[in-house]
Design a protein around this motif. Structure first.
Motif, PDB file in Angstrom:
ATOM      1  N   GLU A 196       6.591  36.543 -45.268  1.00  0.00           N
ATOM      2  CA  GLU A 196       6.542  35.182 -44.743  1.00  0.00           C
ATOM      3  C   GLU A 196       5.209  34.938 -44.043  1.00  0.00           C
ATOM      4  O   GLU A 196       4.861  35.636 -43.089  1.00  0.00           O
ATOM      5  CB  GLU A 196       7.699  34.961 -43.764  1.00  0.00           C
ATOM      6  CG  GLU A 196       7.959  33.509 -43.427  1.00  0.00           C
ATOM      7  CD  GLU A 196       9.199  33.341 -42.562  1.00  0.00           C
ATOM      8  OE1 GLU A 196       9.828  32.277 -42.624  1.00  0.00           O
ATOM      9  OE2 GLU A 196       9.530  34.302 -41.819  1.00  0.00           O
ATOM     10  N   LYS A 199       4.516  33.534 -40.032  1.00  0.00           N
ATOM     11  CA  LYS A 199       5.871  33.890 -39.649  1.00  0.00           C
ATOM     12  C   LYS A 199       6.659  32.655 -39.225  1.00  0.00           C
ATOM     13  O   LYS A 199       6.130  31.737 -38.598  1.00  0.00           O
ATOM     14  CB  LYS A 199       5.850  34.920 -38.517  1.00  0.00           C
ATOM     15  CG  LYS A 199       5.356  36.296 -38.960  1.00  0.00           C
ATOM     16  CD  LYS A 199       5.451  37.308 -37.831  1.00  0.00           C
ATOM     17  CE  LYS A 199       5.019  38.688 -38.308  1.00  0.00           C
ATOM     18  NZ  LYS A 199       5.110  39.706 -37.230  1.00  0.00           N
ATOM     19  N   LYS A 200       7.929  32.666 -39.612  1.00  0.00           N
ATOM     20  CA  LYS A 200       8.883  31.594 -39.299  1.00  0.00           C
ATOM     21  C   LYS A 200       8.545  30.280 -40.001  1.00  0.00           C
ATOM     22  O   LYS A 200       9.060  29.226 -39.642  1.00  0.00           O
ATOM     23  CB  LYS A 200       8.974  31.368 -37.785  1.00  0.00           C
ATOM     24  CG  LYS A 200       9.453  32.586 -37.011  1.00  0.00           C
ATOM     25  CD  LYS A 200       9.572  32.283 -35.527  1.00  0.00           C
ATOM     26  CE  LYS A 200      10.062  33.511 -34.766  1.00  0.00           C
ATOM     27  NZ  LYS A 200      10.203  33.245 -33.304  1.00  0.00           N
TER      28      LYS A 200
END
Length: 320
Positions: A196, A199-200
């Motif tokens: 990912e 991130k997030k």
């Protein structure tokens, strides 16, 4: 006492021709061969493959058994009979070494890019440190079954030797087994697993650390060359004296003797649903753009319909 055994078994071309059909192409600097299974991997096919596989594993079998204090061919019920190499390897490890042996077999049996005459003096399986430890422990405690870790480096190195006995070229690379070569699996293998970024964010991209990454950062003279030289020096110093000397010169840090490398990628396993007959996994008409080194590249794809069953039955049958 253990006998020193080099790999001298010729590739079983008649078995290959009966078992697999071939689609091949070769351009300057790039070769692609697709092999598809046309008959079941039954006892006849396995028996045809068995001598080559035994030859490929002979050195490591002697080395690991000696390290564990085992007989080379322990009888049923004898100490270590449960830990015979490579029969005792767990499923994932079996598929890994199957791919490496097939790399050597195909290199010796088929016409690769450049039409070189390849020699595989010995396979490098003895350098699988975790396999050695696994066999030592398993021979003393049969309950200690587990998967075996892979290793960095090469289990297979092919060489071209000129008329003077000097090495002029190496072949090495990556062999990968997958149960089904569906597109997402192929992408993960070649481009790396998805992560990912950022991130997030929910945005998944390949991490760039797949087969192409490993091939592109591989040394022109891989560490497997040093390991090959060490085994030749131990097992056949007279027969391979000129080869050993030339490998010394090639590995010099200053003013090394010239040599070239061919990169090999071997993909073996089952077909994705809906894949057409003769349909390759990787680009075949031109060298894939992901290959960034100025080296020849050979791709071999082996599509099997009963690969799992064949591998397990084959490895169960070695040294009956």
């Amino acid at each position: 006492m253990y006998r020193d055994i080099m790999h001298k078994q010729a590739p079983p071309k008649a078995t290959l021709n009966k078992w697999l059909t071939s689609y091949s192409s070769s351009k300057k600097g790039y070769g692609h061969i697709l092999l598809e299974q046309i008959v079941p991997g039954d006892a006849t096919i396995r028996e045809g493959l068995r001598p080559y596989f035994e030859s490929a594993h002979s050195d490591a079998r002697e080395y690991f058994h000696a390290y564990a204090g085992m007989s080379l061919h322990p009888d049923a019920g004898a100490p270590g009979c449960n830990a015979k190499y490579p029969n005792c390897l767990p499923p994932k490890a079996r598929r890994g070494v199957f791919g490496e042996v097939m790399s050597g077999l195909m290199t010796e049996a088929l016409d690769f890019v450049g039409n070189h005459e390849w020699i595989v003096p010995v396979f490098l399986f003895r350098n699988q440190e975790d396999a050695r430890q696994y066999i030592y422990v398993l021979s003393r405690d049969p309950a200690r079954k587990r998967e075996v870790l892979g290793r960095k480096g090469d289990d297979f190195i092919g060489i071209v030797v000129n008329d003077d006995g000097a090495v002029t070229r190496f072949i090495a690379g990556e062999a990968k087994w997958r149960k089904k070569w569906i597109p997402s699996v192929l992408d993960d293998v070649m481009l790396g697993t998805k992560i990912e970024v950022p991130k997030k964010s929910g945005n998944l991209v390949h991490d760039g650390k797949g087969v192409w990454f490993e091939i592109n950062r591989a040394l022109d003279v891989p560490i497997g060359v040093k390991q090959l030289q060490d085994i030749l020096q131990e097992l056949a110093p007279d027969e391979y004296a000129n080869v050993i000397l030339s490998l010394d010169k090639i590995q010099q840090l200053q003013n090394p003797a010239p040599s070239e490398r061919t990169d090999l990628i071997l993909l073996v396993g089952g077909s994705a649903a809906g894949r057409g007959e003769g349909e390759p996994l990787l680009e075949w008409e031109t060298k894939p753009s992901q290959h960034q080194k100025n080296r020849d590249l050979q791709v071999v794809e082996i599509i099997l319909s009963d690969g799992d069953a064949l591998i397990d039955a084959l490895y169960d049958s070695l040294w009956p």
